[in-house]
Design an enzyme around this catalytic site. Structure first.
Site, mmCIF file in Angstrom:
data_model
loop_
_atom_site.group_PDB
_atom_site.id
_atom_site.type_symbol
_atom_site.label_atom_id
_atom_site.label_comp_id
_atom_site.label_asym_id
_atom_site.label_seq_id
_atom_site.Cartn_x
_atom_site.Cartn_y
_atom_site.Cartn_z
ATOM 1 N N ASN A 85 14.081 3.497 5.531
ATOM 2 C CA ASN A 85 13.185 3.502 6.692
ATOM 3 C C ASN A 85 12.680 2.078 6.887
ATOM 4 O OD1 ASN A 85 11.190 3.870 8.583
ATOM 5 N ND2 ASN A 85 9.791 4.942 7.197
ATOM 6 N N TRP A 86 13.205 1.424 7.908
ATOM 7 C CA TRP A 86 12.853 0.004 8.104
ATOM 8 C C TRP A 86 11.484 -0.165 8.749
ATOM 9 C CZ3 TRP A 86 18.027 -2.452 10.333
ATOM 10 C CH2 TRP A 86 19.058 -2.245 9.397
ATOM 11 N N LYS A 87 10.922 0.912 9.252
ATOM 12 C CA LYS A 87 9.612 0.863 9.925
ATOM 13 C C LYS A 87 9.649 -0.202 11.033
ATOM 14 C CE LYS A 87 7.598 2.273 5.579
ATOM 15 N NZ LYS A 87 6.403 2.508 4.818
ATOM 16 N N HIS A 142 6.636 11.450 9.481
ATOM 17 C CA HIS A 142 6.348 10.412 8.476
ATOM 18 C C HIS A 142 4.825 10.228 8.374
ATOM 19 C CE1 HIS A 142 6.076 6.514 6.522
ATOM 20 N NE2 HIS A 142 7.270 6.794 6.022
ATOM 21 N N GLU A 158 2.986 7.750 8.221
ATOM 22 C CA GLU A 158 2.365 6.754 9.115
ATOM 23 C C GLU A 158 2.182 7.321 10.515
ATOM 24 O OE1 GLU A 158 5.134 3.697 8.045
ATOM 25 O OE2 GLU A 158 4.230 3.700 6.048
ATOM 26 N N GLU A 213 6.927 12.779 0.355
ATOM 27 C CA GLU A 213 6.405 11.420 0.242
ATOM 28 C C GLU A 213 4.891 11.480 0.023
ATOM 29 O OE1 GLU A 213 9.204 8.400 2.179
ATOM 30 O OE2 GLU A 213 7.902 9.149 3.750
ATOM 31 N N GLY A 218 4.355 2.467 0.094
ATOM 32 C CA GLY A 218 4.033 1.067 0.342
ATOM 33 C C GLY A 218 2.937 0.526 -0.567
ATOM 34 N N SER A 255 7.581 4.046 -2.866
ATOM 35 C CA SER A 255 7.808 2.902 -3.764
ATOM 36 C C SER A 255 9.030 3.080 -4.667
ATOM 37 C CB SER A 255 6.546 2.605 -4.575
ATOM 38 O OG SER A 255 5.465 2.303 -3.702
ATOM 39 N N GLY A 267 11.288 2.722 1.773
ATOM 40 C CA GLY A 267 10.728 1.820 2.768
ATOM 41 C C GLY A 267 11.012 0.378 2.394
HETATM 42 C C1 PEP Z 1 8.481 5.197 3.454
HETATM 43 O O1 PEP Z 1 7.957 4.532 4.329
HETATM 44 O O2 PEP Z 1 9.057 6.247 3.778
HETATM 45 C C2 PEP Z 1 8.406 4.725 2.074
HETATM 46 C C3 PEP Z 1 8.731 5.552 1.126
HETATM 47 O O3 PEP Z 1 7.963 3.430 1.874
HETATM 48 P P1 PEP Z 1 7.968 2.602 0.481
HETATM 49 O O4 PEP Z 1 9.299 2.827 -0.174
HETATM 50 O O5 PEP Z 1 7.759 1.187 0.875
HETATM 51 O O6 PEP Z 1 6.867 3.164 -0.351
#
Ligand code: PEP
Length: 250
Positions: free
Chosen positions: A9-11, A94, A96, A166, A172, A212, A233
């Site tokens: 997921n590049w956000k 998600h 966010e 998640e 993040g 993470s 992410g």
């Molecule tokens: C995500 O945004 O779905 C995610 C898991 O981010 P990260 O790996 O940076 O925690």
């Protein structure tokens, strides 16, 4: 046997050149893998990423969709537009979008059903906040998000649904759920699928862990019996680290 998925997921990151270089790097380094590989770039770059990924097994999805087909919805993007540029998947729910952009369970359900009705595969994200975990509400939160998110989704349609667990406190933040914590939540989610659908749906639905994930913790997390891959992410923004996670997935 469920096929493992590693999804990036590049956000709201990369520009056109960086995104295309990233997917080219993944393509070049991919080699033999038993994992299904997905990337979720920002909307403006989807077409270019699909083109750059051509000839490889990398599939492209969008980070969101809108629930109407067309019309006066300034700023929104329809499923037809997404499919037109080659998307096969969409992320829905998600954290966010839930917690930063204020999406509610009802909207998330409408997006899930819209994506499925129009032939996209849906990665439905669920997960608890740290205060919910500390109050022993993890299962109640997951139950609520699953019940809402999948309301009206048939057992047949579940073949096109992937669940991503998640925990919000691990996204993040550099904090990762321990393999035991991830397995506990995934086991609960698989049990939920069995009791709300069937043993068959529970057995066949992939449940990804996100929060993470990095090359050095991926193998242990994905090695848990109910963890069928990772939604990544930060570590998906460099070809080397994303490839490291794919390699760890087997
Ligand atoms: C995500 O945004 O779905 C995610 C898991 O981010 P990260 O790996 O940076 O925690």
């Amino acid at each position: 046997m469920r096929q493992v998925i590693v999804a990036g997921n590049w956000k709201m990151n990369t520009n056109k050149a960086e995104g295309e270089a990233l997917v080219s790097g993944i393509k070049e380094g991919l080699g033999e893998t038993s994992a299904e590989v997905l990337v979720f770039p920002p909307f403006p770059y989807l077409g270019g990423i699909v083109a750059a990924a051509e000839g490889s097994a990398i599939q492209t999805g969008s980070q969101d969709l809108y629930i109407e087909d067309n019309g006066a919805y300034t700023g929104e993007v329809s499923t037809a537009m997404l499919k037109d540029v080659g998307c096969t998947h969409v992320l829905v729910g998600h954290s966010e979008r839930r917690h930063v952009l204020g999406e509610c369970n009802k909207l998330i359900n409408t997006k899930t059903r819209k994506g499925l009705a129009d032939g996209l595969k849906v990665v439905l994200c669920v997960g608890e906040l740290i205060e919910e975990r500390q109050a022993w509400q993890m299962e109640a939160v997951l139950d609520e998000q699953m019940s809402w998110g999948l309301a009206g989704v048939t057992a047949d349609e579940m073949a096109s649904v992937v669940i991503a667990y998640e925990p919000v406190w691990a996204i993040g933040t550099g904090l990762t759920a321990t393999p035991d914590q991830a397995e506990e939540a995934h086991k609960y989610l698989r049990g939920w699928l069995e009791s709300h659908y069937s043993a068959d749906v529970a057995e066949n639905t992939r449940i990804l862990y996100g929060g993470s994930v990095k090359p050095d913790n991926a193998a242990e997390l994905i090695g848990q019996p109910n963890v069928d891959g990772a939604l990544v992410g930060g570590a998906s923004l460099k070809a080397d680290s994303f490839l490291g996670i794919i390699a760890a997935a087997g």
